[in-house]
Write a protein that holds these residues in place. Structure first.
Motif, PDB file in Angstrom:
ATOM      1  N   ASN A  19     -16.090   6.121  -3.099  1.00  0.00           N
ATOM      2  CA  ASN A  19     -15.000   5.453  -2.341  1.00  0.00           C
ATOM      3  C   ASN A  19     -15.312   4.691  -1.175  1.00  0.00           C
ATOM      4  OD1 ASN A  19     -12.881   6.587  -4.044  1.00  0.00           O
ATOM      5  ND2 ASN A  19     -12.834   8.432  -2.709  1.00  0.00           N
ATOM      6  N   LEU A  20     -16.551   5.419  -0.828  1.00  0.00           N
ATOM      7  CA  LEU A  20     -17.082   4.629   0.341  1.00  0.00           C
ATOM      8  C   LEU A  20     -17.886   3.285  -0.005  1.00  0.00           C
ATOM      9  CD1 LEU A  20     -18.386   4.779   3.402  1.00  0.00           C
ATOM     10  CD2 LEU A  20     -20.109   6.226   2.193  1.00  0.00           C
ATOM     11  N   ARG A  21     -18.421   3.336  -1.245  1.00  0.00           N
ATOM     12  CA  ARG A  21     -18.958   2.048  -1.688  1.00  0.00           C
ATOM     13  C   ARG A  21     -18.004   0.986  -1.898  1.00  0.00           C
ATOM     14  NH1 ARG A  21     -22.218   6.240  -3.748  1.00  0.00           N
ATOM     15  NH2 ARG A  21     -24.433   5.818  -3.610  1.00  0.00           N
ATOM     16  N   ALA A  22     -16.663   1.513  -2.546  1.00  0.00           N
ATOM     17  CA  ALA A  22     -15.640   0.416  -2.650  1.00  0.00           C
ATOM     18  C   ALA A  22     -15.282   0.207  -1.335  1.00  0.00           C
ATOM     19  CB  ALA A  22     -14.550   1.247  -3.391  1.00  0.00           C
ATOM     20  N   TYR A  23     -14.878   0.708  -0.486  1.00  0.00           N
ATOM     21  CA  TYR A  23     -14.701   0.405   1.062  1.00  0.00           C
ATOM     22  C   TYR A  23     -15.749  -0.828   1.426  1.00  0.00           C
ATOM     23  CZ  TYR A  23     -13.949   0.608   6.006  1.00  0.00           C
ATOM     24  OH  TYR A  23     -13.545   0.361   7.306  1.00  0.00           O
ATOM     25  N   MET A  71     -11.633   6.665   4.433  1.00  0.00           N
ATOM     26  CA  MET A  71     -10.678   7.128   3.318  1.00  0.00           C
ATOM     27  C   MET A  71      -9.286   6.455   3.628  1.00  0.00           C
ATOM     28  SD  MET A  71     -11.652  10.963   2.551  1.00  0.00           S
ATOM     29  CE  MET A  71     -10.428  11.138   1.585  1.00  0.00           C
ATOM     30  N   HIS A  72      -8.930   6.437   4.843  1.00  0.00           N
ATOM     31  CA  HIS A  72      -7.365   6.135   5.323  1.00  0.00           C
ATOM     32  C   HIS A  72      -7.476   4.612   5.164  1.00  0.00           C
ATOM     33  CE1 HIS A  72      -4.184   4.981   7.808  1.00  0.00           C
ATOM     34  NE2 HIS A  72      -3.719   6.148   7.389  1.00  0.00           N
ATOM     35  N   ASP A  73      -8.677   3.910   5.562  1.00  0.00           N
ATOM     36  CA  ASP A  73      -8.439   2.435   5.555  1.00  0.00           C
ATOM     37  C   ASP A  73      -8.719   1.967   3.895  1.00  0.00           C
ATOM     38  OD1 ASP A  73      -8.494   2.254   8.405  1.00  0.00           O
ATOM     39  OD2 ASP A  73     -10.149   1.242   8.751  1.00  0.00           O
ATOM     40  N   LEU A  74      -9.363   2.571   3.224  1.00  0.00           N
ATOM     41  CA  LEU A  74      -9.671   2.324   1.911  1.00  0.00           C
ATOM     42  C   LEU A  74      -7.955   2.431   1.297  1.00  0.00           C
ATOM     43  CD1 LEU A  74     -11.246   1.546  -0.676  1.00  0.00           C
ATOM     44  CD2 LEU A  74     -11.915   3.677  -0.894  1.00  0.00           C
ATOM     45  N   GLN A  75      -7.360   3.557   1.556  1.00  0.00           N
ATOM     46  CA  GLN A  75      -6.026   3.489   0.993  1.00  0.00           C
ATOM     47  C   GLN A  75      -5.281   2.394   1.343  1.00  0.00           C
ATOM     48  OE1 GLN A  75      -6.125   8.625   0.989  1.00  0.00           O
ATOM     49  NE2 GLN A  75      -4.591   7.371   2.134  1.00  0.00           N
ATOM     50  N   MET A  76      -5.269   1.942   2.617  1.00  0.00           N
ATOM     51  CA  MET A  76      -4.459   0.958   3.038  1.00  0.00           C
ATOM     52  C   MET A  76      -4.941  -0.221   2.411  1.00  0.00           C
ATOM     53  SD  MET A  76      -2.652   2.095   6.218  1.00  0.00           S
ATOM     54  CE  MET A  76      -3.228   0.665   7.279  1.00  0.00           C
ATOM     55  N   SER A  77      -6.114  -0.755   2.305  1.00  0.00           N
ATOM     56  CA  SER A  77      -6.701  -1.894   1.527  1.00  0.00           C
ATOM     57  C   SER A  77      -6.268  -2.032   0.224  1.00  0.00           C
ATOM     58  CB  SER A  77      -8.267  -2.029   1.477  1.00  0.00           C
ATOM     59  OG  SER A  77      -8.867  -1.718   2.898  1.00  0.00           O
ATOM     60  N   LEU A  78      -6.225  -0.885  -0.488  1.00  0.00           N
ATOM     61  CA  LEU A  78      -5.814  -0.634  -1.993  1.00  0.00           C
ATOM     62  C   LEU A  78      -4.294  -1.129  -1.930  1.00  0.00           C
ATOM     63  CD1 LEU A  78      -7.997   2.064  -3.430  1.00  0.00           C
ATOM     64  CD2 LEU A  78      -8.544  -0.347  -3.564  1.00  0.00           C
ATOM     65  N   ALA A  79      -3.799  -0.535  -1.303  1.00  0.00           N
ATOM     66  CA  ALA A  79      -2.214  -0.715  -0.753  1.00  0.00           C
ATOM     67  C   ALA A  79      -1.900  -2.312  -0.807  1.00  0.00           C
ATOM     68  CB  ALA A  79      -1.567   0.185   0.074  1.00  0.00           C
ATOM     69  N   GLU A  80      -2.667  -2.880   0.289  1.00  0.00           N
ATOM     70  CA  GLU A  80      -2.585  -4.180   0.265  1.00  0.00           C
ATOM     71  C   GLU A  80      -2.860  -5.129  -0.922  1.00  0.00           C
ATOM     72  OE1 GLU A  80      -4.012  -5.528   4.002  1.00  0.00           O
ATOM     73  OE2 GLU A  80      -3.761  -7.681   3.478  1.00  0.00           O
ATOM     74  N   ILE A  81      -3.691  -4.727  -1.609  1.00  0.00           N
ATOM     75  CA  ILE A  81      -4.447  -5.542  -2.838  1.00  0.00           C
ATOM     76  C   ILE A  81      -3.502  -5.426  -3.841  1.00  0.00           C
ATOM     77  CG2 ILE A  81      -6.305  -5.339  -4.753  1.00  0.00           C
ATOM     78  CD1 ILE A  81      -8.080  -4.893  -2.292  1.00  0.00           C
ATOM     79  N   THR A  82      -2.777  -4.361  -4.144  1.00  0.00           N
ATOM     80  CA  THR A  82      -1.711  -3.953  -5.361  1.00  0.00           C
ATOM     81  C   THR A  82      -0.282  -4.110  -4.831  1.00  0.00           C
ATOM     82  OG1 THR A  82      -1.858  -1.767  -4.654  1.00  0.00           O
ATOM     83  CG2 THR A  82      -3.350  -2.337  -6.240  1.00  0.00           C
ATOM     84  N   GLY A  83      -0.064  -4.006  -3.535  1.00  0.00           N
ATOM     85  CA  GLY A  83       1.258  -4.010  -3.025  1.00  0.00           C
ATOM     86  C   GLY A  83       1.923  -2.781  -3.122  1.00  0.00           C
ATOM     87  N   MET A  84       1.379  -1.621  -3.422  1.00  0.00           N
ATOM     88  CA  MET A  84       1.959  -0.526  -3.399  1.00  0.00           C
ATOM     89  C   MET A  84       2.199   0.217  -2.120  1.00  0.00           C
ATOM     90  SD  MET A  84       2.218  -0.513  -6.771  1.00  0.00           S
ATOM     91  CE  MET A  84       2.968   1.059  -7.108  1.00  0.00           C
ATOM     92  N   HIS A  85       3.061   1.077  -1.794  1.00  0.00           N
ATOM     93  CA  HIS A  85       3.545   1.613  -0.757  1.00  0.00           C
ATOM     94  C   HIS A  85       2.057   2.748  -0.195  1.00  0.00           C
ATOM     95  CE1 HIS A  85       5.899   3.464   2.437  1.00  0.00           C
ATOM     96  NE2 HIS A  85       5.594   4.954   1.759  1.00  0.00           N
ATOM     97  N   ALA A  86       1.634   3.552  -1.120  1.00  0.00           N
ATOM     98  CA  ALA A  86       0.650   4.780  -0.617  1.00  0.00           C
ATOM     99  C   ALA A  86      -0.314   4.779  -1.671  1.00  0.00           C
ATOM    100  CB  ALA A  86       1.531   5.961  -0.497  1.00  0.00           C
TER     101      ALA A  86
END
Ligand SMILES: *Cc1c(COP(=O)(O)O)cnc(C)c1O
Length: 486
Positions: free
Chosen positions: A334-338, A117-132
């Protein structure tokens, strides 16, 4: 009950027929009357169909074959991104370490799942440029609601109670104005100009000190990139409003453009669209919400945190809008998206955008020869045709959609967006081959010819389906969902 060529499971029933054999009972029989209060004992046996194992297997297998899904064929449903669901996602989702855990387990026993979950949050943040990011919301619409509630909490924390209006383009997805209302705001419409983009002059007219936010999707619902996004962000921010990004469909820009760089403050993504979660039929979905640092205190709680390589949930979040879903989101999606993101890698996601845009433009240019194209510039991941030429010959977009079924294709999204007459909103997605696209083009061109030669053939379609033309209003308003013995 109307007799059809396809009997209901109840109609296959023969008294006394069974589909199981149980071993002899080897425990004492329980006297129900003495063990349970009367109110809890069923006086009559339920009226269940009596069928053999073979009957039931054939019945449900036949039913499943009447259904249509992404694994059956092409599914160009614009705005919905019906793309291929990689089967490796299913392998990951079935690993016992993920599939056999429970959200009430102590975090110390589920560190691996929390790390995902944590890594997915970080990946989505990187893809979108958001902070959290928060993974709690279970759908795009719920993500919109969550984001708008955070924007509300933000304005209220600043004592800015008069900001009650949210600006939404007239081409917006229906969930946008709906979420605006549910979150307690009023929706204000901004017009689309002749190029299919937000009319900046109109935006300047509707923005004021009551503006809480501007909700936008970019590329927009017509599949066009809002090239004036920086200027629009400036207009909204100068007026004290916030920018909300509807990122349900990100497969046109991944690796090329980030909502944060366009000035957006809050975004949601649909993991069941862009990030390959299987969907259709109502879920489960996942609509994570990403924010700039300014909005982080308002994220739904609990918030997943990592301290010294240990993952846990922080419940002590005084400014949080609270919990918006039990537990921590739809973990399986979420796991599938990850899995998808890890399989593709950064370069792979960039390729996704390239192919999505290429496929859409290829289809658009081949189809504009016969169908009207109201906005003629290059598109991103989708485009909108109009059936207005065919309508002049008495055939409507609905008829064309039904005729496509006879050719074995799922139709595009029709009559949406609302600002295009007889709209056909088409999204091929990046995962379809040129052969499939060509097959679809041939079907569409052939239908266009049929409209000229034999309009009735199209008006009365489908001809090859198990169910012919339905009364859609009655089907939607008065569905018969339960078997009633006559
Ligand atoms: C699908 C979609 C939504 C809504 O997402 P759900 O998961 O169906 O609630 C919102 N906006 C856009 C642009 C969409 O395509």
């Amino acid at each position: 009950m109307a007799k059809t060529d396809f009997p209901l499971i109840f109609e296959r029933s023969k008294e006394g027929r069974t589909g199981y054999s149980l071993p002899e009972m080897d425990v004492p029989e329980v006297d129900l009357d003495s063990e349970f209060p009367d109110a809890y004992i069923r006086q009559e046996a339920p009226d269940l169909p009596e069928v053999s194992e073979l009957d039931i297997m054939r019945h449900y297998t036949a039913l499943s074959k009447r259904n249509y899904g992404i694994d059956s064929g092409f599914y160009p449903l614009g705005s919905c991104t019906m793309k291929y669901n990689p089967k490796i996602n299913e392998d990951a989702a079935r690993l016992p370490g993920f599939s056999s855990i429970h959200p009430q387990q102590d975090p110390s026993t589920v560190q691996g799942a929390l790390e995902v979950m944590h890594d997915l949050q970080m990946s989505l943040a990187e893809i979108t440029g958001m902070h959290a990011f928060s993974l709690q919301s279970a759908a795009g619409a719920q993500g919109e609601f969550t984001g708008l509630m955070m924007i509300r909490a933000f304005h209220e924390a600043n004592g800015d109670y008069k900001r009650t209006k949210v600006i939404v383009p007239d081409s917006a997805h229906g969930t946008n104005p709906a979420s605006v209302s549910v979150a307690g705001f009023d929706a204000v419409t901004v017009k689309t100009n002749e190029q299919g983009l937000v009319d900046i002059e109109d935006l300047k007219r509707v923005v004021n000190d009551e503006t809480a936010a501007f909700m936008l999707t970019n590329p927009n619902t017509l599949g066009l990139f809002e090239t004036d996004i920086m200027e629009m962000a400036d207009i909204i921010h100068k007026a004290g409003g916030k920018l909300y990004y509807d990122g349900a469909n990100l497969n046109a820009i991944m690796g090329y453009a980030r909502p944060a760089d366009m000035g957006f403050d809050v975004v949601h993504l649909n993991l069941h669209k862009t990030f390959t979660g299987p969907h259709g039929g109502g879920g489960p979905g996942s609509g994570p919400v990403g924010v700039t640092s300014e909005f982080e205190p308002y994220l739904p709680k609990p918030v997943l945190i990592k301290t010294d390589d240990y993952y846990t949930f922080d419940h002590d979040r005084p400014k949080s809008i609270g919990r918006i879903k039990p537990y921590y989101g739809n973990f399986g999606i979420n796991l599938r998206a990850y899995t998808y993101i890890r399989t593709m890698g950064a370069e792979g996601l960039k390729k996704v955008s390239e192919y999505a845009v290429l496929n859409a433009n290829y289809l658009m240019r081949r189809l504009e020869t016969e169908y009207a194209l109201p906005y003629a510039q290059h598109c991103k991941h989708e485009f909108v045709l109009s059936g207005k030429k065919q309508k002049q010959l008495g055939v409507r977009t609905l008829d064309i959609a039904k005729r496509l079924l006879d050719y074995g294709h799922h139709p595009p999204t029709i009559y949406f967006p609302l600002n295009v007459e007889e709209a056909m909103m088409t999204e091929p997605t990046e995962t379809e081959s040129k052969e499939t696209l060509d097959d679809f083009v041939e079907a569409m061109l052939q239908i266009s010819q049929e409209v000229k030669d034999d309009p009735e053939l199209v008006q009365e379609a489908p001809h090859e389906m198990a169910v012919k033309r339905m009364d859609e209003t009655t089907a939607a308003r008065k569905p018969i969902l339960r078997y009633q013995k006559t």
